[in-house]
Motif scaffolding. Sequence first.
Motif, mmCIF file in Angstrom:
data_model
loop_
_atom_site.group_PDB
_atom_site.id
_atom_site.type_symbol
_atom_site.label_atom_id
_atom_site.label_comp_id
_atom_site.label_asym_id
_atom_site.label_seq_id
_atom_site.Cartn_x
_atom_site.Cartn_y
_atom_site.Cartn_z
ATOM 1 N N ASN A 473 38.039 95.855 15.156
ATOM 2 C CA ASN A 473 37.876 96.004 13.711
ATOM 3 C C ASN A 473 38.844 95.090 12.966
ATOM 4 O O ASN A 473 39.689 94.393 13.565
ATOM 5 C CB ASN A 473 38.044 97.463 13.291
ATOM 6 N N ALA A 474 38.720 95.076 11.631
ATOM 7 C CA ALA A 474 39.525 94.149 10.825
ATOM 8 C C ALA A 474 41.014 94.430 10.966
ATOM 9 O O ALA A 474 41.832 93.502 10.993
ATOM 10 C CB ALA A 474 39.089 94.255 9.357
ATOM 11 N N ALA A 475 41.391 95.708 11.056
ATOM 12 C CA ALA A 475 42.813 96.043 11.177
ATOM 13 C C ALA A 475 43.409 95.502 12.475
ATOM 14 O O ALA A 475 44.554 95.051 12.509
ATOM 15 C CB ALA A 475 43.005 97.562 11.103
ATOM 16 N N SER A 476 42.613 95.518 13.571
ATOM 17 C CA SER A 476 43.125 94.988 14.843
ATOM 18 C C SER A 476 43.291 93.477 14.781
ATOM 19 O O SER A 476 44.238 92.929 15.353
ATOM 20 C CB SER A 476 42.180 95.377 15.987
ATOM 21 N N LEU A 477 42.362 92.777 14.094
ATOM 22 C CA LEU A 477 42.501 91.325 13.951
ATOM 23 C C LEU A 477 43.760 90.989 13.169
ATOM 24 O O LEU A 477 44.475 90.031 13.499
ATOM 25 C CB LEU A 477 41.272 90.750 13.241
ATOM 26 N N ALA A 478 44.061 91.786 12.141
ATOM 27 C CA ALA A 478 45.284 91.553 11.361
ATOM 28 C C ALA A 478 46.525 91.885 12.179
ATOM 29 O O ALA A 478 47.528 91.168 12.110
ATOM 30 C CB ALA A 478 45.241 92.385 10.083
ATOM 31 N N TYR A 479 46.472 92.921 12.974
ATOM 32 C CA TYR A 479 47.645 93.314 13.752
ATOM 33 C C TYR A 479 47.999 92.254 14.781
ATOM 34 O O TYR A 479 49.169 91.888 14.930
ATOM 35 C CB TYR A 479 47.386 94.660 14.437
ATOM 36 N N TRP A 480 46.983 91.755 15.511
ATOM 37 C CA TRP A 480 47.255 90.755 16.541
ATOM 38 C C TRP A 480 47.158 89.323 16.016
ATOM 39 O O TRP A 480 47.331 88.389 16.792
ATOM 40 C CB TRP A 480 46.305 90.936 17.719
ATOM 41 N N ALA A 481 46.878 89.157 14.738
ATOM 42 C CA ALA A 481 46.829 87.830 14.098
ATOM 43 C C ALA A 481 45.887 86.896 14.852
ATOM 44 O O ALA A 481 46.240 85.765 15.197
ATOM 45 C CB ALA A 481 48.235 87.230 13.996
ATOM 46 N N ARG A 482 44.684 87.360 15.087
ATOM 47 C CA ARG A 482 43.671 86.551 15.768
ATOM 48 C C ARG A 482 42.364 86.659 14.997
ATOM 49 O O ARG A 482 42.124 87.639 14.276
ATOM 50 C CB ARG A 482 43.438 87.033 17.204
ATOM 51 N N GLY A 484 37.999 86.670 15.170
ATOM 52 C CA GLY A 484 37.085 87.417 16.010
ATOM 53 C C GLY A 484 36.766 86.733 17.325
ATOM 54 O O GLY A 484 36.693 87.374 18.372
ATOM 55 N N SER A 485 36.572 85.407 17.301
ATOM 56 C CA SER A 485 36.223 84.693 18.530
ATOM 57 C C SER A 485 37.351 84.723 19.550
ATOM 58 O O SER A 485 37.112 84.754 20.756
ATOM 59 C CB SER A 485 35.865 83.239 18.201
ATOM 60 N N GLU A 486 38.595 84.706 19.079
ATOM 61 C CA GLU A 486 39.731 84.790 20.007
ATOM 62 C C GLU A 486 39.908 86.197 20.553
ATOM 63 O O GLU A 486 40.377 86.376 21.671
ATOM 64 C CB GLU A 486 41.010 84.359 19.299
ATOM 65 N N MET A 487 39.517 87.175 19.758
ATOM 66 C CA MET A 487 39.745 88.562 20.151
ATOM 67 C C MET A 487 38.722 89.031 21.175
ATOM 68 O O MET A 487 39.074 89.712 22.146
ATOM 69 C CB MET A 487 39.687 89.450 18.899
ATOM 70 N N ILE A 488 37.458 88.668 20.963
ATOM 71 C CA ILE A 488 36.412 89.134 21.864
ATOM 72 C C ILE A 488 36.629 88.511 23.248
ATOM 73 O O ILE A 488 36.754 87.302 23.391
ATOM 74 C CB ILE A 488 35.025 88.770 21.321
ATOM 75 N N GLY A 489 36.654 89.377 24.245
ATOM 76 C CA GLY A 489 36.865 88.924 25.619
ATOM 77 C C GLY A 489 38.309 88.891 26.055
ATOM 78 O O GLY A 489 38.597 88.656 27.227
ATOM 79 N N ALA A 490 39.249 89.120 25.108
ATOM 80 C CA ALA A 490 40.668 89.105 25.478
ATOM 81 C C ALA A 490 40.994 90.295 26.374
ATOM 82 O O ALA A 490 40.387 91.368 26.267
ATOM 83 C CB ALA A 490 41.540 89.127 24.221
ATOM 84 N N ASP A 491 41.964 90.105 27.261
ATOM 85 C CA ASP A 491 42.380 91.165 28.176
ATOM 86 C C ASP A 491 43.333 92.105 27.446
ATOM 87 O O ASP A 491 44.365 91.680 26.911
ATOM 88 C CB ASP A 491 43.067 90.568 29.400
ATOM 89 N N ALA A 492 42.996 93.389 27.420
ATOM 90 C CA ALA A 492 43.821 94.365 26.704
ATOM 91 C C ALA A 492 45.201 94.502 27.337
ATOM 92 O O ALA A 492 46.174 94.824 26.642
ATOM 93 C CB ALA A 492 43.119 95.718 26.661
ATOM 94 N N HIS A 493 45.311 94.273 28.654
ATOM 95 C CA HIS A 493 46.632 94.358 29.283
ATOM 96 C C HIS A 493 47.575 93.318 28.676
ATOM 97 O O HIS A 493 48.762 93.607 28.434
ATOM 98 C CB HIS A 493 46.513 94.127 30.789
ATOM 99 N N ALA A 494 47.042 92.102 28.407
ATOM 100 C CA ALA A 494 47.873 91.061 27.797
ATOM 101 C C ALA A 494 48.171 91.393 26.336
ATOM 102 O O ALA A 494 49.285 91.153 25.848
ATOM 103 C CB ALA A 494 47.167 89.709 27.898
ATOM 104 N N LEU A 495 47.176 91.945 25.630
ATOM 105 C CA LEU A 495 47.410 92.299 24.229
ATOM 106 C C LEU A 495 48.491 93.369 24.086
ATOM 107 O O LEU A 495 49.271 93.348 23.133
ATOM 108 C CB LEU A 495 46.110 92.798 23.587
ATOM 109 N N MET A 496 48.532 94.286 25.039
ATOM 110 C CA MET A 496 49.465 95.414 24.939
ATOM 111 C C MET A 496 50.759 95.167 25.701
ATOM 112 O O MET A 496 51.569 96.085 25.859
ATOM 113 C CB MET A 496 48.790 96.670 25.503
ATOM 114 N N ALA A 497 50.983 93.928 26.133
ATOM 115 C CA ALA A 497 52.151 93.657 26.984
ATOM 116 C C ALA A 497 53.469 93.929 26.273
ATOM 117 O O ALA A 497 54.450 94.356 26.890
ATOM 118 C CB ALA A 497 52.105 92.209 27.479
#
Length: 798
Positions: A473-482, A484-497
């Motif tokens: 969602n939009a809040a997650s894109l703002a939180y991780w500063a990415r 939509g194209s960069e976010m889709i397919g990203a590994d959640a383990h790396a995002l939450m590192a």
Amino acid sequence: MNGAAHRKGGTDSRQDPGHAAAKLTPLQGWLRRRGPWVLLSIGLVTLVAFLSLTQPLPRVDQLLQDSARAALAPPPSDDIVIVAIDEKSLAAIGRWPWRRVTHAELLDRIAAQSPKCIGLNLRLIGPDTEHPDDDAALAQAIRDSRCTVLPASVSTLKSQQLLEWVPAPVLAEAATGIGHTRLAFDQDGVVRSVYLYEGFAGRMRPHFALALRDAALGHAEPPPPTPTPMSGPWLRSDQRVLLFTRGPGRFTTVSYIDVLQGKVPPDVFGNRYVLVGATAPSLGDVHANTSPDVPGLMSGVEVFANVLQTLTDGRAVVIAKPWQDLLFNLAPLAVALLGVLWLRPLGVIALIGAMLALQLGIHLGRPSIGVLFAPAAGVTGLLLLYPLWSLMRLSAAVRHLQRGTAAILRDMGRRPAAAPKGIAGDFLDRQMEATRAAVDSMRDMHRFVRDVIDHLPDATITLDPSGHVVLANAASLAYWARDGSEMIGADAHALMAGIRRRTTGAPMMPPGALLAEPEPITGECVDAQARTLLLRCVPFFNADNAHAGWVIALVDITELRRAQSQRDEALRFISHDAREPSASILTILELARQTPDVNLENLLAGIERKARTGLELADGFVNLARAEAERFHPEALDIVALVQQAIDDGWAHARKQQVRMLLTAAPEEALCIADRTLLMRALTNVLSNALKYSPRGADLECAVHEQDRHWRIAFRDHGPGIPVELQSQLFQPFHRLHHKAHPEVHGVGLGLLLVRTVAQRHGGTVEIDSAEGAGCTVTLVLPKPTAAELEALAPTQE
């Protein structure tokens, strides 16, 4: 919901009853998915095998074979010459049969040109009783020709016994070889093949054309004559397919009478095979055939010429054996059946077309292959494959649509409705319309859920079972500063590192955590920006109770924890500092009662000092609460005038401190949109705080500057300054940095916190520039309004 509940997929009363069934084994699951294909495969393979072995479609096979023969027909050979007993010869010599001495004269004239061998396709059964000398003359001519082959024929007696007729003994003994002249007629009466060997057991004779070829090569051994009837089956072997010639010239043919009269070229027979036989239709030796250039009937001698060319050219084609036909028809069908499992419809059609072309190509190429197949069974199976498969898939699709529509409506809390009566079309059209309505409802629900998730204030992402992002969602894109194209397919383990537990500091989601059992992961954590977050990572399941992915929600509770910390700090402060003035006043009063000669002036001064401390504490609480929650009243204000007013209000205090306050720099006017009360309170607090720490005789410098789209309001004192390592504590509530070094300076530790709160409500910030022993500069940075903002605000101030 605990982990067990997640694994069970909940207890929704609307769950499909089929989901409660026992889990299928891999074989059962494969059969359930591939059952129609298995049934179709068994049915078509059985049908094609039956048709291949029984060949109940001879007309279809013959049609395909005849078209292939026409395409592959070779041109006539120059090595074969036909001496035709035609209508011209019959008219010149007389009615048939002719005297054998005439045939002897013909042989002499042909033999004079040294042919390879002569095939005399004439019925010469028994001795000539009317002209006994003719047999000797013909026998001598046969011997003089050095290579002449005579025919043997078969007739059926009334007792259904077969009688084989051979030439008269004197002629048979003179002949180089004897061959049977039987042809193989199909059910439609057309000659398409011959058997190279026929006869009774132990008395098999070669075909007339084969005997002619072998005699020319010196391989023939004339068998003894067998004129008596024989009992037993008539045997045949080595069936060969006839490839009739085509072309404008046909075989070289000369008239029988022309040969007798010497009207033929002198080299027409030299080193060639010569076939002598009847071509006149009146003699009846004509047969239906598949020649592309001889429509209707062909004389027997021409048929033998075609057989001879087939043998001499080495283009012999045999009839396929049953197992060969079975393999030829089943192999392409098996490939096409496998293709329907993996290919799309157009691909299946292309594959079936390729298999048909392969069968046709093999069929057309039989001269080089040497085998003639019966392709009707295979072609039938391939042509039936796609229609039957489409029918089965269409039936399965209708059933799936019915079940899917009912399941969708049931999951949405609606009962399946009957198809509207106004919908035109067949049953499938009505079912598709019902499914479309159900799908539209599901899409609406999906869009609703997606929009709800997208507008959630908290960062929320949906993952696949392996932990890769599929929805953010939009809040997650703002939180991780990415994006939509960069976010889709990203590994959640790396995002939450960078997110760790608040209590232990351990990673909240270590590598591989989402690949283990689908258990919820929840807890309070801290990210790399020191934000306090509440993490909820829960699995979700599909309609079959299989793990389908994860949902992660990050709730930013930094402000909540900060408020709780402030509340705890306030409670600690109130429990100690707020009680201290009242407790001190009570202590002073108790001492006064116990000490009659106490100094009244000192007593009152102490009580006054403690009372003022308590009042300052109450004022600080009230002012901070108002700054945080009081309604904002915007108006266009001149910052320079407000600063000058704050200086005027603090003049008495500054004079008492012997500090001179100066407005060192300011524009003519510095307009901003602000709440007068809040901003004035913040300016007064900054100025008051600077006066507290300014040494006697020092200057306190005030200035207003414009920088980019902001106003900078700076207050610089020459006090003790603030060490850099302690500046992060300036805005902590109830925290005073100089309470030990400067105990004479009173305060409750809320002044700068109020200033920052006011600045933030105005869309600005507070900057601190200080060092130990070098004074301190506090700067309020406020946004400069645009002309449009001032114009929009003007009507509200009138």
